[in-house]
Scaffold this active site. Structure first.
Site, PDB file in Angstrom:
ATOM      1  N   LYS A   1      10.372   0.703   7.030  1.00 53.81           N
ATOM      2  CA  LYS A   1       9.528   1.782   7.566  1.00 53.81           C
ATOM      3  C   LYS A   1       8.389   1.210   8.418  1.00 53.81           C
ATOM      4  CE  LYS A   1       5.822   3.063   4.374  1.00 53.81           C
ATOM      5  NZ  LYS A   1       5.175   4.108   3.603  1.00 53.81           N
TER       6      LYS A   1
ATOM      7  N   LYS B   1       1.460  -0.125   8.700  1.00 50.80           N
ATOM      8  CA  LYS B   1       0.288  -0.789   9.273  1.00 50.80           C
ATOM      9  C   LYS B   1       0.100  -2.177   8.676  1.00 50.80           C
ATOM     10  CE  LYS B   1      -2.447   1.817   5.976  1.00 50.80           C
ATOM     11  NZ  LYS B   1      -3.234   3.033   5.821  1.00 50.80           N
TER      12      LYS B   1
ATOM     13  N   LYS C   1       1.741  -4.996  -5.086  1.00 49.57           N
ATOM     14  CA  LYS C   1       0.384  -5.383  -4.696  1.00 49.57           C
ATOM     15  C   LYS C   1      -0.110  -6.585  -5.490  1.00 49.57           C
ATOM     16  CE  LYS C   1      -1.366  -1.246  -2.477  1.00 49.57           C
ATOM     17  NZ  LYS C   1      -2.365  -0.183  -2.445  1.00 49.57           N
TER      18      LYS C   1
END
Ligand code: TRP
Length: 345
Positions: free
Chosen positions: A207, A210, A125
């Site tokens: 995977k 979103k 992040k």
């Protein structure tokens, strides 16, 4: 039947406790539904469950306030539509229970910088939001540990990517217990069964997420049914043209993924679905998957549309949920305050 042993009668075996949550940070994908929410629904009968909307975690990345508010309620409505029953489980909004922030502060003082620096999510992040590497992002795992430990959870159903967070939670809880006695239950991470992991439709070795920059890679639970069918029909497969389930073969990742989705939606196994479609083309498989997904989502959406309009009902659920959550959490917090030496009553 009358129980003779009064001791046993007075103390029926305690149900194990489960805590989990999701950040209201974006749309909920079919992957989230299959990999998480759907499994939680099944856990509700055997465990005492608490599920929360992690809005405090969400602001570690900049949000638009009105959108965060809207998404938090949408997420809750979707949970209920998927089968999380607010009568069985505690359903609440994290920021409605101040004990989370209070315990997080204390646990900050029992967590090492080095432990937090090693966290892969922090590294990822920080790289993605280089202009806003804030202290909250750094101590995110501590808040998450507080979430879990407040409820004395025995198990935390999470995806594989969250296991490192469970580990640090266990370490911090163990450290605290070693100093002060058995204050916290040490939680286990409850990994969802493999095979239920849904991959991106465009890059099937990754995977379904979103945060995928290509919306064709994921199916949102809020997508138009036509859009869902279209996305599945344009899923990446391979040029072999053979329907076989080969989970260890990356070249087959696209087909494996379609078979897995079909298996979950029809309560089957990828192997059985592969056998059913043996000899057919990818087009036929994709059409069947599209139909199964749309039909699976249709009743959830109908329920969701009703719930999201009923603001009074939602408010009632999150108000009751917060009351119950605060009751449990404050018992743990009080114990902690006493142990660390704060003046309590
Ligand atoms: N970090 C989790 C995620 O992004 C969300 C989360 C926050 C959570 N607190 C939690 C999950 C406590 C389980 C338990 O998916």
């Amino acid at each position: 039947m009358e129980l003779e042993n009064k001791e046993v009668q007075a103390r029926p075996e305690r149900k194990k406790k489960i805590f989990s949550g999701v950040q209201p940070s974006g749309t909920i994908t079919l992957g989230n539904y299959i990999g998480a929410i759907r499994n939680w629904v099944k856990l509700q009968d055997d465990y005492d469950c608490a599920f929360a909307m992690m809005d405090m975690h969400t602001i570690t990345v900049r949000q638009t306030p009105a959108e965060l508010r809207r998404r938090t309620l949408e997420l809750m409505a979707l949970y209920i539509a998927c089968g999380i029953d607010p009568k069985k489980s505690i359903l609440f909004i994290q920021s409605h229970n101040s004990a989370h922030a209070e315990l997080a502060w204390i646990l900050n003082c029992y967590t090492y910088m080095g432990e937090l620096q090693r966290m892969t999510q922090f590294k990822d992040k920080s790289a993605r939001h280089a202009d806003n590497i804030n202290a909250g992002l750094f101590t995110y795992p501590v808040l998450m540990a507080a979430d879990i430990l407040l409820y004395q959870a025995d198990a935390v159903p999470v995806g594989k990517d969250q296991m490192q967070h469970i580990e640090i939670c266990r370490d911090v809880a163990g450290r605290f217990n070693a100093l002060y006695g058995n204050v916290f239950t040490i939680p286990e991470g409850l990994l969802v069964k493999s095979g239920a992991k849904i991959a991106s439709l465009q890059e099937p070795t990754k995977k379904m997420s979103k945060s995928d920059s290509n919306p064709k890679g994921y199916i949102s639970m809020m997508d138009d049914f036509g859009v869902i069918a279209k996305k599945i029909k344009s899923a990446v497969t391979d040029s072999e043209g053979v329907i076989e389930y080969r989970p260890d073969d990356d070249a087959k990742a696209g087909v494996n993924n379609l078979l897995s989705i079909m298996a979950v939606m029809t309560d089957s196994t990828p192997e059985r679905v592969a056998a059913d479609f043996a000899g057919q083309g990818y087009g036929a498989l994709k059409s069947a998957v599209a139909e199964a997904v749309v039909e699976g989502i249709r009743p959830i959406r109908a329920e969701y549309d009703k719930i999201i309009k009923d603001k009074a009902y939602l408010k009632d659920i999150y108000t009751t949920g917060a009351e119950r959550a605060c009751g449990i959490a404050n018992r743990t917090l009080k114990k902690v305050y006493k142990k660390v030496g704060f003046v309590t009553d």
